[in-house]
Design a protein around this motif. Structure first.
Motif, PDB file in Angstrom:
ATOM      1  N   PHE A   1       0.835  -1.205   0.000  1.00 47.03           N
ATOM      2  CA  PHE A   1       0.000   0.000   0.000  1.00 47.03           C
ATOM      3  C   PHE A   1       0.873   1.260   0.000  1.00 47.03           C
ATOM      4  CE2 PHE A   1      -1.864   3.253   2.870  1.00 47.03           C
ATOM      5  CZ  PHE A   1      -2.929   3.670   2.090  1.00 47.03           C
TER       6      PHE A   1
ATOM      7  N   TRP B   1      -4.807  -1.960  10.757  1.00 46.21           N
ATOM      8  CA  TRP B   1      -4.860  -2.677   9.475  1.00 46.21           C
ATOM      9  C   TRP B   1      -5.385  -4.097   9.657  1.00 46.21           C
ATOM     10  CZ3 TRP B   1      -3.726  -1.746   4.269  1.00 46.21           C
ATOM     11  CH2 TRP B   1      -3.432  -0.406   3.965  1.00 46.21           C
TER      12      TRP B   1
ATOM     13  N   THR C   1     -11.405 -10.004   2.289  1.00 47.67           N
ATOM     14  CA  THR C   1     -10.158  -9.497   1.722  1.00 47.67           C
ATOM     15  C   THR C   1      -9.454 -10.620   0.981  1.00 47.67           C
ATOM     16  OG1 THR C   1      -9.944  -7.905   3.539  1.00 47.67           O
ATOM     17  CG2 THR C   1      -7.963  -8.359   2.246  1.00 47.67           C
TER      18      THR C   1
ATOM     19  N   TYR D   1      -5.534  -2.396  -4.149  1.00 50.55           N
ATOM     20  CA  TYR D   1      -4.215  -1.940  -4.594  1.00 50.55           C
ATOM     21  C   TYR D   1      -3.446  -3.064  -5.264  1.00 50.55           C
ATOM     22  CZ  TYR D   1      -5.022   2.235  -1.891  1.00 50.55           C
ATOM     23  OH  TYR D   1      -5.556   3.405  -1.424  1.00 50.55           O
TER      24      TYR D   1
ATOM     25  N   ASP E   1     -13.413  -1.397  -0.600  1.00 48.88           N
ATOM     26  CA  ASP E   1     -12.663  -0.415   0.177  1.00 48.88           C
ATOM     27  C   ASP E   1     -11.262  -0.304  -0.407  1.00 48.88           C
ATOM     28  OD1 ASP E   1     -11.917   1.449   2.052  1.00 48.88           O
ATOM     29  OD2 ASP E   1     -12.115   0.125   3.774  1.00 48.88           O
ATOM     30  N   ARG E   2     -10.284  -0.826   0.264  1.00 47.14           N
ATOM     31  CA  ARG E   2      -8.916  -0.734  -0.273  1.00 47.14           C
ATOM     32  C   ARG E   2      -8.746  -1.746  -1.401  1.00 47.14           C
ATOM     33  NH1 ARG E   2      -6.629  -0.162   5.812  1.00 47.14           N
ATOM     34  NH2 ARG E   2      -7.910  -2.024   5.971  1.00 47.14           N
TER      35      ARG E   2
ATOM     36  N   THR F   1     -17.268   2.025  -5.106  1.00 50.95           N
ATOM     37  CA  THR F   1     -15.959   2.349  -4.558  1.00 50.95           C
ATOM     38  C   THR F   1     -15.723   3.840  -4.669  1.00 50.95           C
ATOM     39  OG1 THR F   1     -13.644   1.646  -4.558  1.00 50.95           O
ATOM     40  CG2 THR F   1     -14.653   2.050  -6.731  1.00 50.95           C
TER      41      THR F   1
ATOM     42  N   TRP G   1      -2.034  10.305   2.815  1.00 53.67           N
ATOM     43  CA  TRP G   1      -2.766   9.106   2.403  1.00 53.67           C
ATOM     44  C   TRP G   1      -2.097   7.851   2.955  1.00 53.67           C
ATOM     45  CZ3 TRP G   1      -3.840   8.549  -3.570  1.00 53.67           C
ATOM     46  CH2 TRP G   1      -4.561   7.383  -3.826  1.00 53.67           C
TER      47      TRP G   1
END
Length: 163
Positions: free
Chosen positions: A18, A48, A57, A82, A79-80, A114, A38
């Motif tokens: 990330f 986390w 996830t 990457y 959400d996240r 998102t 960020w």
């Protein structure tokens, strides 16, 4: 590349992925101050772990290295999401998104949404997400532009019922 469910032991590598992605990829669309806010240098690993474990996830892995991850919430929120800085534009994001979509369908979720960064917007557009609105959000005193995007894939039989 293999996809699997997140494990707590992945957390440090995910945090590094990330941080590196934001600082080396997103920096092309945001300022130094924005990326520092960020993805700060000292992130709370317990925060986390709690966040990653509370969602669906998925982790993409190649030769034991984590090359991407994505999180799905029960309401359809991604959400996240990457991909490793060295694995951009190689199909990793597409595979993770396919897994999130499959899980969403299993859960009966008919719409994903998102908040995509300027950097991620073209990817989500290429995966048939539409822009709902552009917005400005604040993180650690910095303001960012991002895009609320969504993709519906409800029951296709309803659309074809007149045939």
């Amino acid at each position: 590349m293999k996809l699997r469910i997140y494990e707590i032991a992945d957390t440090e590598e995910i945090i590094k992925l990330f941080y590196d992605t934001v600082h080396e990829v997103n920096i092309h669309d945001y300022t130094e101050e924005q990326v520092a806010a960020w993805a700060p240098a000292n992130m709370d690993i317990d925060f986390w772990i709690k966040g990653l474990a509370s969602k669906f996830t998925y982790v993409a892995e190649e030769q034991g290295q984590i090359i991407g991850f994505g999180e799905l919430e029960l309401n359809g929120h991604i959400d996240r999401f990457y991909c490793h800085k060295d694995f951009q534009r190689k199909g990793v994001g597409k595979k993770i998104l396919e897994q999130l979509e499959s899980k969403a369908k299993t859960l009966g979720i008919e719409k994903l949404f998102t908040e995509a960064s300027i950097t991620a917007k073209p990817f989500f557009e290429s995966q048939n997400f539409i822009i709902v609105k552009q917005q400005e959000v604040e993180r650690r005193g910095q303001k960012f532009i991002n895009f609320v995007m969504e993709k519906s894939f409800g029951n296709c039989k309803l659309l074809n019922s007149k045939q």
